[in-house]
Design a protein around this motif. Sequence first.
Motif, PDB file in Angstrom:
ATOM      1  N   LEU A   1      -3.196   1.624  12.286  1.00 12.14           N
ATOM      2  CA  LEU A   1      -3.041   0.343  12.976  1.00 12.14           C
ATOM      3  C   LEU A   1      -2.331   0.565  14.309  1.00 12.14           C
TER       4      LEU A   1
ATOM      5  N   LEU B   1      -4.431  -3.964   6.784  1.00 12.52           N
ATOM      6  CA  LEU B   1      -5.027  -2.724   6.278  1.00 12.52           C
ATOM      7  C   LEU B   1      -6.209  -2.982   5.350  1.00 12.52           C
ATOM      8  N   GLN B   2      -6.203  -4.125   4.690  1.00 13.54           N
ATOM      9  CA  GLN B   2      -7.277  -4.427   3.733  1.00 13.54           C
ATOM     10  C   GLN B   2      -8.577  -4.788   4.419  1.00 13.54           C
TER      11      GLN B   2
ATOM     12  N   GLN C   1      -9.719  -3.693   7.830  1.00 17.60           N
ATOM     13  CA  GLN C   1      -9.794  -2.997   9.110  1.00 17.60           C
ATOM     14  C   GLN C   1     -11.225  -2.973   9.643  1.00 17.60           C
TER      15      GLN C   1
ATOM     16  N   THR D   1      -0.390   4.704   8.965  1.00 14.76           N
ATOM     17  CA  THR D   1      -1.659   3.987   9.045  1.00 14.76           C
ATOM     18  C   THR D   1      -2.248   4.243  10.433  1.00 14.76           C
TER      19      THR D   1
ATOM     20  N   SER E   1       0.828  -1.204   0.000  1.00 14.08           N
ATOM     21  CA  SER E   1       0.000   0.000   0.000  1.00 14.08           C
ATOM     22  C   SER E   1       0.865   1.259   0.000  1.00 14.08           C
TER      23      SER E   1
ATOM     24  N   SER F   1       4.277   1.195  10.207  1.00 10.33           N
ATOM     25  CA  SER F   1       2.841   1.487  10.278  1.00 10.33           C
ATOM     26  C   SER F   1       2.574   2.952  10.612  1.00 10.33           C
TER      27      SER F   1
ATOM     28  N   LEU G   1       1.278  -6.001   7.692  1.00  6.08           N
ATOM     29  CA  LEU G   1       0.565  -4.728   7.820  1.00  6.08           C
ATOM     30  C   LEU G   1      -0.364  -4.495   6.631  1.00  6.08           C
ATOM     31  N   HIS G   2       0.103  -4.839   5.444  1.00  5.08           N
ATOM     32  CA  HIS G   2      -0.716  -4.649   4.234  1.00  5.08           C
ATOM     33  C   HIS G   2      -2.002  -5.460   4.322  1.00  5.08           C
TER      34      HIS G   2
END
Length: 433
Positions: free
Chosen positions: A102, A64-65, A67, A100, A9, A97, A60-61
């Motif tokens: 997260l 993120l998809q 959440q 983001t 991302s 991160s 992490l990617h």
Amino acid sequence: MSFNSLGLSDALLKAVSKQGYETPSPIQQKAIPAVLEGRDVLASAQTGTGKTAGFTLPLLHILLQKQTSHKRPIRALILTPTRELAAQVYENVKSYSEFTDLRSLVIFGGVNQKPQVASLNRGVDILVATPGRLLDLQNQGVISLKQIEILVLDEADRMLDMGFLRDIERIMALMPAKRQNLLFSATFSKDIKKLANGILRKPVLVEATPENSTVDAITQKVYRVAKGKKTDLIIKLILDGNWNQVLVFTRTKHGANKLCKKMISSGITAAAIHGNKSQGARTKALAGFKSSKISVLVATDIAARGLDIPLLPHVINFELPNVSEDYVHRIGRTGRAGASGEAISLVSADETTFLRDIEKLLGERIPVTILEGFEPDPNASTKPIKQGQGRNQQRSSKKGTSNSRKSIDNTSRKSNRSNDSRSNNRRPKSRRD
């Protein structure tokens, strides 16, 4: 290949760019696409190869998809064998991160659990943990692993060496059977393959470098020396060379303390790091070493496992390890990121067998030097150190290798266990986290 081509991302690419990275390392090139595909991964990678980003970025990617907006359950768990490694992995997770929303947290023993519990109650997406503190908090009802989507076992070989197998099995039983599993290990031993077979489903096998290979940039050297002259020799080498960042390995905590005091009395700024040191003292010593306020860090194998010290120029084996693979782990602390490094070993007569085993593993002879005034004792026995001498055990057979590893710094593990565990009296007595 660039990071842009890996399918990460924009927020992660921005974080990677901020860290100054442009090209992924070999382990990252191989591991990241496999993790993004949702595959289980079995990876062989030494510390310093970029393995942490190899699992952190795709993890992490994926999170993120998908959440969620409500209270955050723990969706990813990263298990590490030591506090220092847990702290370093957590710093990587935080850095990558940054752009983001997260949330991440690190938990380990030896420190007050109240701040950790407070953070858990606020909700955490990614948890980095040592097994002992994780199980302690789970037993207290503070942690739930019922919604874990991704499990990472980092430095799995060391976790087995340190006696964490039963803890790993207990933790696995607390998670959903359907999840993605990533196992990273410096070596693919029989025990690791057995563990992998019980955890991973049709894994992608990733090897960044040949197993147990040493870094080409490392210059290795052996000084043959009488056992009683080792301390004077190491002090001479450091002072004459004007070395200001040296990581020294000893077999025992007692040996680390003794050598550290001798160095300080000789005008060398030094600190010891081992299991009997409080977490605050260990953190302070490491910070002083990284900032060059401390020139020499004297460490046992277990305490130093996973230490990430950029551009470390010198590693000295004050005593050779009796397990050949540990020599590779030790010297791998230098010669990173394209920089050169030097690995020196002070070898007395009773370590001759250990040296031969190391050279056999490496497939090469290490150059030997003898300094005038520090010659080896021609009358000293070359018989390897026996159990009970130097608080160590002789590596006598493949069967005994695992037990030998566990014997190193065993007292350290027991001491730390008392600090790390508040209520779980059922944990095996040989563990430390």
